[in-house]
Design an enzyme around this catalytic site. Sequence first.
Site, PDB file in Angstrom:
ATOM      1  N   LYS A 197       0.839  -1.211   0.000  1.00 31.29           N
ATOM      2  CA  LYS A 197       0.000   0.000   0.000  1.00 31.29           C
ATOM      3  C   LYS A 197       0.875   1.263   0.000  1.00 31.29           C
ATOM      4  O   LYS A 197       0.656   2.171  -0.788  1.00 31.29           O
ATOM      5  CB  LYS A 197      -0.924   0.045   1.232  1.00 31.29           C
ATOM      6  CG  LYS A 197      -1.838  -1.157   1.378  1.00 31.29           C
ATOM      7  CD  LYS A 197      -2.783  -1.021   2.564  1.00 31.29           C
ATOM      8  CE  LYS A 197      -2.107  -0.959   3.915  1.00 31.29           C
ATOM      9  NZ  LYS A 197      -1.418  -2.188   4.330  1.00 31.29           N
ATOM     10  N   ARG A 235      -9.474   0.887   8.912  1.00 25.31           N
ATOM     11  CA  ARG A 235      -8.984  -0.417   9.353  1.00 25.31           C
ATOM     12  C   ARG A 235     -10.041  -1.178  10.148  1.00 25.31           C
ATOM     13  O   ARG A 235      -9.784  -2.311  10.575  1.00 25.31           O
ATOM     14  CB  ARG A 235      -7.762  -0.222  10.239  1.00 25.31           C
ATOM     15  CG  ARG A 235      -6.438  -0.634   9.594  1.00 25.31           C
ATOM     16  CD  ARG A 235      -5.356  -0.355  10.593  1.00 25.31           C
ATOM     17  NE  ARG A 235      -4.112  -1.005  10.346  1.00 25.31           N
ATOM     18  CZ  ARG A 235      -3.065  -0.425   9.758  1.00 25.31           C
ATOM     19  NH1 ARG A 235      -3.166   0.793   9.272  1.00 25.31           N
ATOM     20  NH2 ARG A 235      -1.938  -1.075   9.651  1.00 25.31           N
ATOM     21  N   ARG A 266      11.929  -5.031   4.089  1.00 20.72           N
ATOM     22  CA  ARG A 266      11.767  -3.603   4.390  1.00 20.72           C
ATOM     23  C   ARG A 266      12.640  -3.207   5.582  1.00 20.72           C
ATOM     24  O   ARG A 266      13.296  -2.170   5.566  1.00 20.72           O
ATOM     25  CB  ARG A 266      10.294  -3.285   4.689  1.00 20.72           C
ATOM     26  CG  ARG A 266      10.058  -1.845   5.119  1.00 20.72           C
ATOM     27  CD  ARG A 266       8.606  -1.466   5.000  1.00 20.72           C
ATOM     28  NE  ARG A 266       7.784  -2.014   6.067  1.00 20.72           N
ATOM     29  CZ  ARG A 266       6.455  -1.955   6.099  1.00 20.72           C
ATOM     30  NH1 ARG A 266       5.799  -1.395   5.099  1.00 20.72           N
ATOM     31  NH2 ARG A 266       5.766  -2.456   7.105  1.00 20.72           N
ATOM     32  N   ARG A 288      11.244   0.145  11.680  1.00 22.08           N
ATOM     33  CA  ARG A 288       9.970   0.254  12.398  1.00 22.08           C
ATOM     34  C   ARG A 288       9.921  -0.736  13.550  1.00 22.08           C
ATOM     35  O   ARG A 288      10.292  -1.896  13.391  1.00 22.08           O
ATOM     36  CB  ARG A 288       8.817  -0.034  11.430  1.00 22.08           C
ATOM     37  CG  ARG A 288       8.409   1.150  10.600  1.00 22.08           C
ATOM     38  CD  ARG A 288       7.322   0.786   9.622  1.00 22.08           C
ATOM     39  NE  ARG A 288       6.148   0.154  10.226  1.00 22.08           N
ATOM     40  CZ  ARG A 288       4.983   0.035   9.619  1.00 22.08           C
ATOM     41  NH1 ARG A 288       4.837   0.509   8.398  1.00 22.08           N
ATOM     42  NH2 ARG A 288       3.975  -0.551  10.217  1.00 22.08           N
ATOM     43  N   ARG A 292      -0.176  -8.259  13.861  1.00 21.93           N
ATOM     44  CA  ARG A 292      -0.777  -7.344  12.870  1.00 21.93           C
ATOM     45  C   ARG A 292      -1.633  -8.115  11.862  1.00 21.93           C
ATOM     46  O   ARG A 292      -2.679  -7.623  11.430  1.00 21.93           O
ATOM     47  CB  ARG A 292       0.333  -6.554  12.147  1.00 21.93           C
ATOM     48  CG  ARG A 292       0.971  -5.483  13.046  1.00 21.93           C
ATOM     49  CD  ARG A 292       2.369  -5.092  12.581  1.00 21.93           C
ATOM     50  NE  ARG A 292       2.374  -4.296  11.373  1.00 21.93           N
ATOM     51  CZ  ARG A 292       3.454  -4.131  10.599  1.00 21.93           C
ATOM     52  NH1 ARG A 292       4.598  -4.721  10.884  1.00 21.93           N
ATOM     53  NH2 ARG A 292       3.375  -3.378   9.527  1.00 21.93           N
TER      54      ARG A 292
HETATM   55  P1  AMP Z   1       0.823   0.981   9.182  1.00 17.07           P
HETATM   56  O1  AMP Z   1       1.966   1.925   9.009  1.00 17.07           O
HETATM   57  O2  AMP Z   1      -0.369   1.324   8.345  1.00 17.07           O
HETATM   58  O3  AMP Z   1       1.228  -0.466   9.057  1.00 17.07           O
HETATM   59  O4  AMP Z   1       0.322   1.171  10.692  1.00 17.07           O
HETATM   60  C1  AMP Z   1       1.182   0.899  11.771  1.00 17.07           C
HETATM   61  C2  AMP Z   1       0.378   0.828  13.065  1.00 17.07           C
HETATM   62  O5  AMP Z   1      -0.258   2.094  13.302  1.00 17.07           O
HETATM   63  C3  AMP Z   1      -0.757  -0.176  13.097  1.00 17.07           C
HETATM   64  O6  AMP Z   1      -0.313  -1.483  13.409  1.00 17.07           O
HETATM   65  C4  AMP Z   1      -1.632   0.413  14.207  1.00 17.07           C
HETATM   66  O7  AMP Z   1      -1.076   0.211  15.484  1.00 17.07           O
HETATM   67  C5  AMP Z   1      -1.529   1.908  13.908  1.00 17.07           C
HETATM   68  N1  AMP Z   1      -2.554   2.346  12.936  1.00 17.07           N
HETATM   69  C6  AMP Z   1      -2.319   2.865  11.698  1.00 17.07           C
HETATM   70  N2  AMP Z   1      -3.464   3.152  11.071  1.00 17.07           N
HETATM   71  C7  AMP Z   1      -4.455   2.797  11.933  1.00 17.07           C
HETATM   72  C8  AMP Z   1      -5.884   2.825  11.860  1.00 17.07           C
HETATM   73  N3  AMP Z   1      -6.516   3.265  10.761  1.00 17.07           N
HETATM   74  N4  AMP Z   1      -6.573   2.383  12.926  1.00 17.07           N
HETATM   75  C9  AMP Z   1      -5.957   1.935  14.034  1.00 17.07           C
HETATM   76  N5  AMP Z   1      -4.623   1.858  14.164  1.00 17.07           N
HETATM   77  C10 AMP Z   1      -3.872   2.294  13.125  1.00 17.07           C
END
Ligand code: AMP
Length: 208
Positions: free
Chosen positions: A13, A88, A127, A139, A150
């Site tokens: 994404k 999400r 990554r 990260r 996740r």
């Molecule tokens: P990502 O970078 O999209 O993989 O997001 C990393 C982490 O941020 C996720 O595992 C959640 O802990 C938090 N997070 C990001 N977007 C959301 C969302 N829309 N709702 C809830 N938690 C989020």
Amino acid sequence: MNIILLGPPGAGKGTQAKILEENNGLKQLSTGDMLRAEIAASTPLGQKVKAIMESGGLVSDDIVIEMISGRIDLADCARGFILDGFPRTVAQAEALDSMLAQKGKKLDAVIQLVVDEAALLGRIEKRAAESQAGNQGVRADDNAEALKKRLDVYNQQTAPILPYYQQKGTLIRIDGMAPIDQVTAAIAAILQQSSSGGCGHHCGCRHG
Ligand code: AMP
């Protein structure tokens, strides 16, 4: 043009959102990036969400809904935005619908990057290795243990938004296991179709 990119962690994404930002002038809105910036700046919000994010859990709907609602009003979203990592949960998807309706905006495409879960750990490890090699900082949730959480969270809380968009007739599935440039081309074709008034399903219909 306003787009959602859906898919589990490691689906691509972020990679595709960055390409779309460059090629189409759309703004990538990654809730994960926004939250990581809060953590890096050690804001009260950052301190609140740090442990949840590191473990691979979801932060509360209210936090991310408010974040996105404020963000899409800014001038850099005037040409449109790409939601990456939001919504999400079904509650977030519903909140997005009502916020867009209130703001007089709409979604042009909801694109699901369909991937093979077995390949995701390899992608996440790649990554992490690339970030480390580029001195970019790895990260905190890019490791096998957090990824497992996740993926569980994705399957339990995020996957139900797929039927939500399917029922609305807006979901378009593409092969996220294809090489990056092929995924980019598939997305470009969908956007082309959508901007020419088609529904994006390559079926010739024009129900918008
Ligand atoms: P990502 O970078 O999209 O993989 O997001 C990393 C982490 O941020 C996720 O595992 C959640 O802990 C938090 N997070 C990001 N977007 C959301 C969302 N829309 N709702 C809830 N938690 C989020």
